[in-house]
Design an enzyme around this catalytic site. Sequence first.
Site, PDB file in Angstrom:
ATOM      1  N   TYR A 310       0.855  -1.198   0.000  1.00  0.00           N
ATOM      2  CA  TYR A 310       0.000   0.000   0.000  1.00  0.00           C
ATOM      3  C   TYR A 310       0.893   1.251   0.000  1.00  0.00           C
ATOM      4  O   TYR A 310       0.738   2.153   0.816  1.00  0.00           O
ATOM      5  CB  TYR A 310      -0.938   0.027   1.209  1.00  0.00           C
ATOM      6  CG  TYR A 310      -1.727  -1.249   1.416  1.00  0.00           C
ATOM      7  CD1 TYR A 310      -2.963  -1.426   0.806  1.00  0.00           C
ATOM      8  CD2 TYR A 310      -1.227  -2.273   2.215  1.00  0.00           C
ATOM      9  CE1 TYR A 310      -3.688  -2.593   1.000  1.00  0.00           C
ATOM     10  CE2 TYR A 310      -1.944  -3.446   2.408  1.00  0.00           C
ATOM     11  CZ  TYR A 310      -3.167  -3.598   1.796  1.00  0.00           C
ATOM     12  OH  TYR A 310      -3.885  -4.768   1.987  1.00  0.00           O
ATOM     13  N   CYS A 406      -4.873   3.763  10.267  1.00  0.00           N
ATOM     14  CA  CYS A 406      -5.737   4.903  10.551  1.00  0.00           C
ATOM     15  C   CYS A 406      -7.004   4.468  11.277  1.00  0.00           C
ATOM     16  O   CYS A 406      -7.896   5.290  11.513  1.00  0.00           O
ATOM     17  CB  CYS A 406      -6.084   5.658   9.272  1.00  0.00           C
ATOM     18  SG  CYS A 406      -6.923   4.640   8.030  1.00  0.00           S
TER      19      CYS A 406
END
Length: 448
Positions: A310, A406
Amino acid sequence: MKKPPLLPPPLPLSIHAYGSDGQGVSRLPDGMTCFVSGALRGETCLVQLDKVGKTCAWGHVQELLEPSPARQEPDCPHFPSCGGCALRHMTYPEELEFKRQKVSDCLTRIGGCQTPVSVIYGAKNTDRYRNKVQFPISGSSIGFYAAGTHAVTDVEDCLLQPQSSARLRRALKEYMALYQVPAYDERTGRGLLRHLYVRSNQAGESLCCLLCNGKSLPHEPQLVETLRQAEPSLKGIVLGVNERKTNVILGDSYRTLWGQDHLMDHMCSLSFRLSVPSFYQVNTPQAELLYGLALDYAALTGTETALDLYCGIGTITLCLARRARRAIGAEIVPQAIADAKANAQRNGIENTEFFCGDASQIAARLAQEGTRPHVITVDPPRKGLAGDVVSSIACMAPERVVYISCDPATLARDVHRFAQEGYLLQKAAAVDLFPRTPHVETVALLKK
């Protein structure tokens, strides 16, 4: 027609904790958990219940009976109707403690870990820190969705965004009114303008993208002139085409209306090219701190191979490459991979490779090819890692896994999955990249 159940009159309740979104937590007289919007820990409030479910209830503060010393007067006229902020009624130290506890509780309750999260790194600036804004457009309103809805609150100036965003927003409203350009309607799929996207850098420059239900807009030259006059630091205007009946924001293709289709920024002593679809942390100073912690956790000596899943535009990959023998980045967005390769070349970093594709497939392919990274870093979206990514990482048998997250809940779920593969959480720290909102970043180190 079945009538909704009658709700009891307001109840005096004591608030003893916070929920995941910053709402107060109390207990009703029968012991049921109640989430109270607008309440702070330590307060006694008169609470009006809004909904009673099978296992918990929801309500809001009707009257403060005993306020907390951590309560403050909100400084935004749109709070709390706008869904952009949730914590402007609490002091920043209280917000940081709520977020630290949130991360710690998730790792304990969901992840089954006993590793304490004793540190949270707060932000120096809690206003005007975001380098990207995506304003939804509905009717004549350009702003943010009201909490829990898709009704757009017209926000003239958001305190989280640079003032350039407010100037471009006003200019777009003028253009829409003058030329009768319709906003997109989610219910019918008709209308043109869907979102106003503004990206900015630390030099104060801006890139504007208009997400559109069509391949063109009426009076494009006049639109360009209106936006340029409103914002002198504007470097480019892009049209993003999104003709799907979906709530996905970004487009399938992009066309430059004026200027450049990207913005340049500097982070971690590196230069980065940012196109519209590219992922880039929205709080640059705090992102530098976050990546610094991740590098410390990686503990590279210059002899290792590092894999960054990612990878976005290569921010973490390039940071790893400066301390490793070889760094590999993987990302599913083609534009981001193009930016990552250009960023490596621009910064004179030659020991990197970038692959475009799904993280699960790339991780599995590298494992089958016998690639054995010493360190693997992951920075997935809010939904966390797919189960097969965790198993593919374990198959490559890295010494360390550095996980940037997150969402503490999906991080904790994945930490539990890693434990089943023999990788245990060693330490974790919280970093506040999103002041005045309930969101928080975490960096965690797992070792075999």
